[in-house]
Design a protein around this motif. Structure first.
Motif, PDB file in Angstrom:
ATOM      1  N   VAL A 117      42.802  35.961  21.062  1.00 49.73           N
ATOM      2  CA  VAL A 117      42.254  35.437  22.315  1.00 49.73           C
ATOM      3  C   VAL A 117      40.745  35.513  22.145  1.00 49.73           C
ATOM      4  O   VAL A 117      40.185  36.598  21.972  1.00 49.73           O
TER       5      VAL A 117
ATOM      6  N   ALA B  29      46.791  34.573  33.736  1.00 50.71           N
ATOM      7  CA  ALA B  29      46.976  34.872  32.313  1.00 50.71           C
ATOM      8  C   ALA B  29      48.391  34.510  31.870  1.00 50.71           C
ATOM      9  O   ALA B  29      48.588  33.962  30.775  1.00 50.71           O
TER      10      ALA B  29
ATOM     11  N   ALA C 133      40.827  29.356  28.959  1.00 49.31           N
ATOM     12  CA  ALA C 133      40.871  30.197  27.759  1.00 49.31           C
ATOM     13  C   ALA C 133      40.596  29.388  26.502  1.00 49.31           C
ATOM     14  O   ALA C 133      40.877  28.190  26.442  1.00 49.31           O
TER      15      ALA C 133
ATOM     16  N   ARG D  70      34.151  37.102  27.493  1.00 44.96           N
ATOM     17  CA  ARG D  70      34.578  36.722  28.835  1.00 44.96           C
ATOM     18  C   ARG D  70      33.391  36.444  29.730  1.00 44.96           C
ATOM     19  O   ARG D  70      32.335  37.041  29.586  1.00 44.96           O
TER      20      ARG D  70
ATOM     21  N   LEU E 278      37.925  34.194  27.696  1.00 45.59           N
ATOM     22  CA  LEU E 278      38.458  33.835  29.006  1.00 45.59           C
ATOM     23  C   LEU E 278      37.285  33.515  29.923  1.00 45.59           C
ATOM     24  O   LEU E 278      36.288  34.241  29.935  1.00 45.59           O
TER      25      LEU E 278
ATOM     26  N   HIS F 148      38.590  40.020  23.910  1.00 42.51           N
ATOM     27  CA  HIS F 148      37.950  38.708  23.933  1.00 42.51           C
ATOM     28  C   HIS F 148      36.581  38.764  24.603  1.00 42.51           C
ATOM     29  O   HIS F 148      36.272  39.700  25.339  1.00 42.51           O
TER      30      HIS F 148
END
Length: 154
Positions: A92, A72, A149, A131, A95, A129
């Motif tokens: 964000v 990250a 990302a 993910r 991910l 976010h």
């Protein structure tokens, strides 16, 4: 320190590393349509060494979570290098977390939290976010985690 994200990192006892150069035929960040797409980033420890191994085999959950946090940090370093200022980050978005895992290791979501929790600590609600967290049998350079990302930017 004028950058509020870097100030928050300092409060957490973390430093933004230098953005790593690509190791193959790709670019670290592509900006298109108000989104920054960050290529998969691998973890380097504070001393600059790759964090290698396989979760559930020769690396434990704590090590893998720390590696995810280091990924990250590298994502942020790549964003700063591409955008010039982390203040341009608006959200964000997603991910993608890949964990080098033993066949019976099933804590990939817990590993991914190492990155997810840092994004929330730095960006608040804008750090929450979507993910994915998946186990894979191998990753480039033998690293334990790789994360890509998608980030909304100004």
């Amino acid at each position: 320190m004028s950058d509020p994200i870097e100030a928050k990192l300092a409060e957490l006892g973390l430093d933004l590393p230098a953005a790593a150069a690509p190791v193959a035929a790709y670019v670290p960040v592509v900006v298109a349509g108000g989104l920054a797409h960050v290529s998969g980033q691998v973890p380097f420890d504070a001393g600059g060494e790759l964090m290698k191994g396989r979760a559930g085999e020769n690396r434990d959950l704590d090590y893998a979570q720390a590696a995810a946090q280091r990924c990250a940090l590298m994502i942020l370093a790549q964003l700063k290098a591409a955008l010039g200022d982390l203040g341009r980050v608006r959200r964000v978005v997603k991910l993608g977390v890949f964990v080098n895992s033993a066949a019976d290791f099933t804590d990939q979501p817990k590993v991914a939290n190492g990155a997810s929790e840092l994004m929330v600590a730095l960006f608040g609600d804008a750090g929450r976010h979507a993910r994915s967290a998946v186990g894979v049998p191998a990753l480039p350079l033998g690293v334990v985690v790789e994360i890509d990302a998608v980030v909304a930017i100004d």
